[in-house]
Scaffold this motif. Structure first.
Motif, PDB file in Angstrom:
ATOM      1  N   ALA A  18       0.835  -1.200   0.000  1.00 18.68           N
ATOM      2  CA  ALA A  18       0.000   0.000   0.000  1.00 18.68           C
ATOM      3  C   ALA A  18       0.874   1.255   0.000  1.00 18.68           C
ATOM      4  N   GLY A  19       1.921   1.255   0.800  1.00 22.41           N
ATOM      5  CA  GLY A  19       2.784   2.430   0.891  1.00 22.41           C
ATOM      6  C   GLY A  19       3.460   2.735  -0.434  1.00 22.41           C
ATOM      7  N   ALA A  53       1.061   3.876  -2.984  1.00 18.92           N
ATOM      8  CA  ALA A  53       0.703   5.271  -2.680  1.00 18.92           C
ATOM      9  C   ALA A  53       1.753   6.207  -3.280  1.00 18.92           C
ATOM     10  N   ALA A  54       3.007   5.809  -3.166  1.00 19.34           N
ATOM     11  CA  ALA A  54       4.075   6.614  -3.789  1.00 19.34           C
ATOM     12  C   ALA A  54       3.854   6.673  -5.300  1.00 19.34           C
ATOM     13  N   PHE A 114       1.045   9.147  -5.994  1.00 15.15           N
ATOM     14  CA  PHE A 114       1.573  10.500  -5.803  1.00 15.15           C
ATOM     15  C   PHE A 114       2.405  10.918  -7.022  1.00 15.15           C
ATOM     16  N   LEU A 138      -7.940   3.752   0.719  1.00 17.05           N
ATOM     17  CA  LEU A 138      -6.959   3.949   1.788  1.00 17.05           C
ATOM     18  C   LEU A 138      -5.675   4.579   1.244  1.00 17.05           C
ATOM     19  N   VAL A 188      -4.089   8.287   2.142  1.00 18.23           N
ATOM     20  CA  VAL A 188      -2.743   8.560   2.651  1.00 18.23           C
ATOM     21  C   VAL A 188      -2.047   9.584   1.749  1.00 18.23           C
ATOM     22  N   VAL A 189      -2.237   9.451   0.439  1.00 12.60           N
ATOM     23  CA  VAL A 189      -1.627  10.417  -0.483  1.00 12.60           C
ATOM     24  C   VAL A 189      -2.121  11.832  -0.148  1.00 12.60           C
ATOM     25  N   VAL A 246      -0.712  13.054   3.255  1.00 11.99           N
ATOM     26  CA  VAL A 246       0.721  13.380   3.188  1.00 11.99           C
ATOM     27  C   VAL A 246       0.917  14.688   2.417  1.00 11.99           C
TER      28      VAL A 246
END
Lengths: 254, 324, 245
Positions: free
Chosen positions: B43-44, B47-48, B51, B85, B89-90, B93
């Motif tokens: 997920a992280g 997400a990058a 972005f 989700l 987060v994007v 952040v």
């Protein structure tokens, strides 16, 4: 890809704000921003107080003005939007000779610009004086769900890597003479982003393997168990508490 | 669309904040139950990717560029829960670290940029997947339509929040017409890029496209003739935009401000507290009230139904977005 | 003395049907340093992932220090076998190097001063103490390699498996890595394409091809067999000859 470079967010300095505990700083920024957001635009004096508070934070935190202003660029689209409001807004008109503007619209535009600037400014001060890992630790201490903080941590860690991969792909396309000007020429870019997603996903799987290899069980270990003394909470929150009092007076008095 | 602090009033910020926090909390609980621990790093890093994709410009016309929002794309690739989700987060952040979008605006920014596009887009994807022929082409086509729809839904959702939380004297109908009209066109870019990206993933790792699970992909390449697709999209969208703007422009804005100037000053002072929570500029105009509420009601119901259906669908599947 | 690693008739196929391991047998003694060579797709990385239970074999056995790898032993075995991945970016996922090094021991339950001591020690062993506070994405290629090695050493493994540790390093970085690895008191398995690197570090070489072990001999002997090297797509750098002593 400037926004992808997280180290451009932090100002290497030694100041009381840099030294303060991250959770107190995050809480302080939230309180300040909240105060700004609820203040009616007509209470112009309150925004003066907020501006003074923010300016003091810049001075105490040794944040160069140029750095600060450059970081503010993100809110420009909304400032432009706000500048249109007096012209298209309804309500009582003020005649400026060559054009008439809405009085209410003027106040609204002022409110949007002031709040956007102060809100973004507070966030900029936070990350200029607090390194990313510390901000994340602060969020965890403030009981933000640890899964979300962990995802954000991974995102920031791999952002530059992915932005670089994307930049290289684009470079490779440009090197072979690809200069798209119309949407229907966008296929290579879009396909590249598909490929990039696959790479990102596969990297996620490899990182997961690397975590498993070191005994990961599904919960990120919490390493630091710091306690911020009440006195330093108060020191950091002093400014935003002034803002909160001002906001309450402004809301009640309007 | 990254609205700054105080762009909508406090009541709207709180209300959307509660809705967003509740939805994300639900998605988190669901993911904890059904997914492997692999989900966090995947997920992280995706997400990058989202972005980065939002920073990556693509050509629109005559050298002008646009960029991806990615909510529908994330939902179709990762599943709606994980997709929502990841984009949440994007957005968070971006607000906290990049001062892009206000911290007190996170409630409506997350609702409009993560929750509505992900769940609403996923619902639309489900509908179009059923209508379109089975296989690769169907998935790519459904992605295009869902991505376009997700951007329009997002714009409409913002307009409806404006009805309740406006901070400037621009009536709802105008905001609605402008927002939806513009995003009907912006959505074409979103559609083209999302569809091609999903097509590219289908070609190399079809197992990574959540929305294609259980679909026989066949041998076709899923390629849509680009020029036909784009021009067709523009024509349909223009027609749509014209109808929407007609709808909104036909009503007399002029009357509204005349009615409004009467006693605005006193009203402002008296209703400081109610204004503070829900200052509905749009409904203050007498002529506009019925129409505004009618549009807002119909569109709002539609969005809510779609998002709710997307959520239900996601729950019914109970299949994790990350392949084990 | 029991072997550090014993692999018996190990077979594995990926979900897409590709057979990566077709019956691998291998025994490595305590404290041995073995180079694992072979062309791309030979199954070297797949074998490495089996050594600490990241992949489950279709059939066959993996024994670490005489202990058979199973559901019950996997946690213990992951602690005893340290894996250093090919791309250090995959292994350095925390905000700072120190936190990355702490990740493994923290999962084992270490906290506080004890944890700090383990982290400091692991970084010192690879000569990277000054990197502790740095975020991994600002490190050079060589620094990343060292930091990744430290994250594994912090688990105090008995066996260290490195996947292409020398790739992307400049000559000085490569020299430093060889010295660091040679100074460690562990059983070492090094996957590499770099034959001089293998020769410097590992007295024994195992060549894999097509999912099987096809040669197992002293590295020096292997490098003197051009026929064998060519058959498995291995090559010494141009102009490289073995000095006869």
């Amino acid at each position: 890809m400037g926004a992808g470079h997280a180290h451009a967010l932090y100002v290497h300095e030694h100041s009381p704000i840099h030294a303060a505990s991250p959770e107190a700083k995050v809480a302080a920024v939230l309180l300040f921003v909240l105060s700004v957001a609820i203040t009616p635009p007509l209470q112009a004096w309150a925004f003066g107080v907020y501006a003074v508070l923010l300016a003091s934070a810049l001075v105490v935190g040794r944040i160069p003005l140029r750095f600060f202003l450059l970081r503010l660029v993100g809110i420009l689209p909304f400032i432009l939007l706000a500048l249109m409001v007096p012209f298209v807004g309804s309500g009582e008109r003020i005649d400026l000779g060559w054009v008439s503007v809405s009085r209410e619209g003027l106040w609204a535009a002022w409110g949007i610009i002031a709040k956007a600037t102060l809100g973004a400014g507070a966030a900029i001060v936070l990350v200029a004086t607090t390194e990313v890992p510390a901000v994340l630790a602060g969020l965890r201490t403030l009981k933000v769900p640890s899964v979300l903080v962990a995802i954000a941590g991974f995102m920031i860690r791999y952002l530059e890597l992915i932005a670089d991969e994307m930049g290289r792909m684009r470079q490779a396309m440009t090197a072979r003479g690809h200069d798209p000007r119309w949407l229907w020429q966008a296929r290579p870019i879009a396909s590249a982003s598909g490929a990039l997603f696959v790479r990102a996903y596969e990297r996620g799987e490899r990182v997961h393997s690397a975590m498993m290899a070191r005994g990961y069980t599904g919960e990120m270990p919490v390493l630091e168990e710091r306690e911020t003394p009440v006195a330093s909470w108060l020191a950091v929150l002093a400014g935003p508490m002034v803002a909160a009092v001002v906001a309450v007076i402004a809301v009640v008095g309007s | 669309m990254h609205a700054p602090d105080g762009f909508l009033n406090a009541g709207t910020a709180v209300a959307t904040g509660v809705v967003s926090a509740g939805t994300i909390g639900m998605a988190l609980r669901q993911l904890k139950q059904t997914m492997s621990e692999k989900v966090v790093p995947v997920a992280g890093i995706t997400a990058a990717f989202i972005f980065a994709a939002q920073m990556f410009n693509f050509p629109v016309a005559a050298g002008t560029t646009g960029h991806l929002m990615g909510g529908a794309l994330a939902a179709i690739l990762l599943g709606p829960h994980l997709g929502a989700l990841v984009v949440t987060v994007v957005v968070a952040v971006q607000a906290l670290f990049f001062a892009d979008g206000g911290l007190t605006a996170l409630g409506y920014n997350i609702l409009n940029m993560a929750i509505v596009p992900a769940y609403g887009g996923y619902a639309l994807f489900g509908i179009f997947k059923r209508i379109l022929p089975n296989g690769r082409g169907g998935i790519v086509g459904a992605t295009a339509l869902a991505a376009w729809g997700s951007v329009v839904l997002s714009a409409a959702a913002f307009s409806i929040q404006w009805l309740f939380g406006a901070t400037a004297p621009i009536p709802f109908t105008r905001v609605f017409a402008a927002m939806v009209g513009v995003h009907v066109l912006i959505g074409i870019g979103e559609a083209v890029i999302s569809a091609l990206a999903v097509g590219a993933v289908l070609a190399s790792r079809p197992d990574l496209v959540h929305g294609a699970k259980g679909v026989a992909l066949g041998e076709g390449t899923g390629k849509v003739p680009m020029r036909v697709f784009v021009i067709g999209g523009v024509l349909v969208s223009l027609a749509f935009a014209t109808i929407v703007s007609q709808f909104a422009v036909d009503n007399p804005d002029g009357l509204e401000w005349v009615a409004e100037t009467e006693g605005f000053a006193e009203q402002g002072a008296e209703h400081a507290w109610s204004d503070f929570l829900f200052a509905d500029y749009a409904t203050r105009g007498i002529e506009n009230e019925t129409l505004s509420l009618a549009i807002a009601g119909i569109v709002g119901t539609l969005i809510t139904l779609l998002v709710a259906w997307g959520i239900l669908r996601a729950f019914r599947e109970r299949s994790p977005g990350a392949t084990a | 003395m029991t072997a550090a690693i014993e692999v018996r008739d190990l077979r594995f196929a990926y979900p897409d049907g590709r057979e990566a391991l077709r019956g691998v047998d291998l025994a490595v003694g305590q404290g041995e340093r073995v180079a694992l060579l072979g062309p791309n797709g030979a199954g070297k990385t797949t074998l490495a992932l089996h050594l600490n239970g990241l992949l489950e074999p279709a059939s066959g056995e993996v024994l670490i220090g005489g202990l058979a790898l199973s559901e019950e032993t996997v946690t213990d075995i992951r602690r005893r076998v340290g894996l250093v991945f090919q791309d250090p970016n995959d292994q350095l996922f925390m905000p700072t190097v120190a936190e990355d090094v702490a990740f493994g021991p923290a999962n084992l339950g270490l906290r506080g001063e004890e944890l700090d001591a383990v982290v400091a020690d692991a970084l010192e062993r690879v000569g990277a103490s000054e990197l502790a506070r740095r975020p991994p994405h600002h490190l050079s290629g060589g620094e990343k390699r060292l930091a990744a090695l430290a994250t594994t050493l912090a688990m105090e493994p008995e066996i260290l498996v490195l996947d292409e540790p020398g790739s992307g390093l400049d000559p000085a970085g490569r020299r430093m890595l060889v010295e660091t690895l040679a100074g460690l008191d562990v059983t070492l398995i090094v996957i590499t394409h770099d034959l001089p690197f293998a020769l410097e570090l590992c007295p024994r070489s195992v060549v894999m091809d097509g999912g099987r072990v096809v040669a197992d001999m002293p590295t020096r002997e292997l490098l003197a067999r051009p026929d064998l090297l060519a058959e498995h797509r291995l090559e010494l750098p141009y102009g490289f000859t073995l000095a006869h002593d």
